[in-house]
Design a protein around this motif. Structure first.
Motif, PDB file in Angstrom:
ATOM      1  N   GLY A  21       0.835  -1.193   0.000  1.00 55.62           N
ATOM      2  CA  GLY A  21       0.000   0.000   0.000  1.00 55.62           C
ATOM      3  C   GLY A  21       0.871   1.245   0.000  1.00 55.62           C
ATOM      4  O   GLY A  21       1.868   1.305   0.723  1.00 55.62           O
ATOM      5  N   ASP A  44       2.125  -2.263  -4.280  1.00 55.23           N
ATOM      6  CA  ASP A  44       0.765  -1.738  -4.287  1.00 55.23           C
ATOM      7  C   ASP A  44      -0.043  -2.505  -5.326  1.00 55.23           C
ATOM      8  O   ASP A  44       0.419  -2.671  -6.458  1.00 55.23           O
ATOM      9  CB  ASP A  44       0.744  -0.244  -4.619  1.00 55.23           C
ATOM     10  CG  ASP A  44      -0.575   0.416  -4.226  1.00 55.23           C
ATOM     11  OD1 ASP A  44      -1.644  -0.113  -4.608  1.00 55.23           O
ATOM     12  OD2 ASP A  44      -0.548   1.445  -3.530  1.00 55.23           O
ATOM     13  N   SER A  51      -2.804   4.822  -2.914  1.00 56.07           N
ATOM     14  CA  SER A  51      -3.854   3.988  -2.308  1.00 56.07           C
ATOM     15  C   SER A  51      -5.085   4.842  -2.010  1.00 56.07           C
ATOM     16  O   SER A  51      -5.612   5.481  -2.912  1.00 56.07           O
ATOM     17  CB  SER A  51      -3.342   3.299  -1.040  1.00 56.07           C
ATOM     18  OG  SER A  51      -2.312   2.388  -1.345  1.00 56.07           O
ATOM     19  N   ASP A 350      -1.617  -2.345   4.152  1.00 57.12           N
ATOM     20  CA  ASP A 350      -2.748  -1.464   3.890  1.00 57.12           C
ATOM     21  C   ASP A 350      -3.929  -1.887   4.778  1.00 57.12           C
ATOM     22  O   ASP A 350      -4.101  -3.068   5.076  1.00 57.12           O
ATOM     23  CB  ASP A 350      -3.102  -1.606   2.397  1.00 57.12           C
ATOM     24  CG  ASP A 350      -4.284  -0.768   1.996  1.00 57.12           C
ATOM     25  OD1 ASP A 350      -5.423  -1.189   2.268  1.00 57.12           O
ATOM     26  OD2 ASP A 350      -4.085   0.292   1.394  1.00 57.12           O
TER      27      ASP A 350
END
Length: 530
Positions: A21, A44, A51, A350
């Motif tokens: 993330g 990511d 994000s 994340d």
């Protein structure tokens, strides 16, 4: 599901830290670890940086909200799990994606114009959000060198609104107080006296030899709203200080619904941030600034800094499982969507990434302890934040492009429990074409319906919907003065708390604050831990 490009195997396959993330907290942590000499792999699953803090074009924003408001289907049970290559030592635990968004509604009222300019927009997912000139995030950028990769412009003015449609200037300096036409002479004198007392309190810590009037310890521990009343400030001035300068959310006069009653000490700290932000930079007119090209530039700035220090970046690459030591339960690495296994000592994830509850039942106590930060948690105090984005033709103030507007609790309707914030931005910060503006709305809420109702109330107070030609006669002079709505997005976001473990940490979601204080604090906390 994201179509993965044919990535070659990553080399090396061992790192000190893996970050998944590229939000602000994750990017700050990656930059800090890289600067200290640690080997970092930053992944990511999205094809863009940022994000949930990204700035996107209108088509990309629409696609992201729709794809992240519905949980992906689990893999069919007939598909056997992929075992780690050294399965005699490791076990894999499948990960699941948590959707943060609900009640997503996208409306276009002038498709032809928007399609022509759709790629000229840089629209924030986490708006409205600005940066105080004296904010810790600015200090962090200056210290790390990330400021070399982003530019800011000033927010021109701040206003307080009400149900009548009137927008009153926030008198946040001595000059602004004297120029204000909405304050009586008595109110100006009371406000000047209050600001002098606050400045004396701030000066006390710097110069203990000077005798100044200061706030008593008893008052510092009392509710800030009571202290303002003690200073004989009228309700409209109290409202400006509480919600447009101290930037509070909850109604401080309603003990039953107020979830955070601010003490005077905290209130003075918030005013200090605002006062210190005024005039810190010569090219900033007020206390607030905004990054050119959108908030997504902030995480990208830290990512660029991390890359300079050796961090490796791979976009469009989700992780599908965690690898744990079969005997000790310790974290060892991750499995990428490409099938490759990557190993590290530390992992930052994340907030959307969780471990499925069904996966935990077959694990040992030690393995469950390692994964505890990834067990789906409830929202922060069961709060949500409703967000809205409007593209308009014109401006809510004809002579001002970039402005912050605050609607204090109960200012639009009696059931409004929290403040509504609105941020207008124009082409000067490269977020939209020259003849348009972008408006961001947000409010903390307990449920989706409550939040959406409040957003629509604020929108109708500021802007007007296109009216068919057959109904044009119903427009009056007031409607004609309002800017015209071209495009609108409504959505509600969960507020997920960060969880910081020994080897695995889960970052918080974008919060309901106007600035990055809590976001940066989370990153600093994790950076110290790793």
């Amino acid at each position: 599901m994201i179509d993965l490009p044919p990535y070659p195997p990553l080399d090396p396959s061992n790192y000190y830290l893996i970050v998944v993330g590229t939000g602000v907290s994750e990017s700050v942590s990656a930059a800090a670890a890289s600067s200290s000499g640690s080997s970092v792999l930053h992944l990511d699953p999205n094809p863009f940086y940022g994000s949930h803090f990204a700035s996107l074009s209108l088509p990309d924003l629409t696609s992201f909200l729709h794809s992240n408001s519905v949980s992906p289907h689990p893999p069919p049970p007939s598909s056997p799990p992929i075992l780690p290559s050294n399965s005699h030592e490791l076990i894999s635990v499948d990960l699941v994606h948590r959707s943060l968004y609900s009640s997503v509604e996208i409306s276009s009222f002038d498709s032809e114009i928007l399609e022509e300019h759709s790629r000229r927009f840089n629209v924030d997912l986490c708006g409205p959000r600005v940066v105080f000139c004296a904010d810790e995030s600015i200090n962090l950028m200056l210290k790390s060198g990330a400021n070399n990769y982003v530019e800011f412009k000033s927010i021109d003015a701040s206003f307080v609104g009400d149900s009548s449609g009137e927008l009153r200037n926030v008198p946040d300096s001595r000059a602004a107080i004297f120029k204000s036409k909405s304050l009586t002479l008595l109110e100006k004198n009371l406000l000047m006296k209050f600001f002098k007392l606050v400045q004396s309190q701030l000066a006390e810590s710097d110069d203990t030899t000077t005798t100044t009037v200061k706030i008593s310890e008893e008052d510092m521990e009392s509710p800030f709203v009571d202290f303002l009343a003690k200073m004989r400030l009228p309700p409209n001035i109290k409202s400006i200080i509480l919600y447009a300068i101290a930037m509070l959310d909850y109604d401080q006069d309603n003990m039953e619904t107020c979830r955070h009653l601010l003490k005077t000490k905290e209130g003075i700290d918030r005013l200090a941030l605002y006062i210190k932000s005024m005039g810190r930079f010569s090219n900033a007119l007020g206390a607030l600034i905004y990054p050119i090209y959108g908030q997504g530039e902030l995480p990208q700035a830290f990512c660029r800094r991390a890359a300079v220090k050796g961090c490796i970046y791979v976009l469009r690459m989700p992780i599908t499982a965690l690898l744990l030591d079969k005997e000790t339960g310790d974290y060892k690495g991750v499995r990428l969507a490409s099938g490759q296994e990557i190993f590290s000592q530390k992992l930052i994830l994340d907030p959307c990434i969780n471990v499925g509850l069904e996966s935990l039942s077959s694990l040992t106590d030690q393995q469950n302890e390692t994964l505890r930060v990834l067990v789906p948690k409830a929202m922060i105090n069961k709060e949500k934040i409703a967000r809205g984005i409007c593209v308009i033709r014109g401006s809510v103030k004809s002579d001002i492009s970039n402005a912050l507007i605050v609607y204090p609790p109960k200012s639009l309707f009696p059931e409004q429990l929290t403040a509504i914030r609105v941020l207008q931005l124009g082409s000067g910060v490269a977020v939209c074409p020259a003849d348009m503006h972008v408006l961001y709305f947000s409010i903390l809420c307990e449920n989706d319906d409550q939040g959406i109702k409040a957003l629509l109330s604020a929108m109708s107070n500021l802007i007007r919907l296109p009216v068919p030609e057959s109904d044009s006669s119903v427009e009056n002079d007031t409607c004609e003065a309002k800017p015209l709505l071209l495009w609108r997005a409504l959505y509600v976001q969960e507020l997920v708390k960060g969880e910081f473990g020994g080897t695995i940490s889960s970052m918080p979601s974008a919060d309901g604050s106007l600035n990055y204080k809590e976001t940066v604090e989370s990153a600093v906390k994790v950076s110290k831990a790793i």
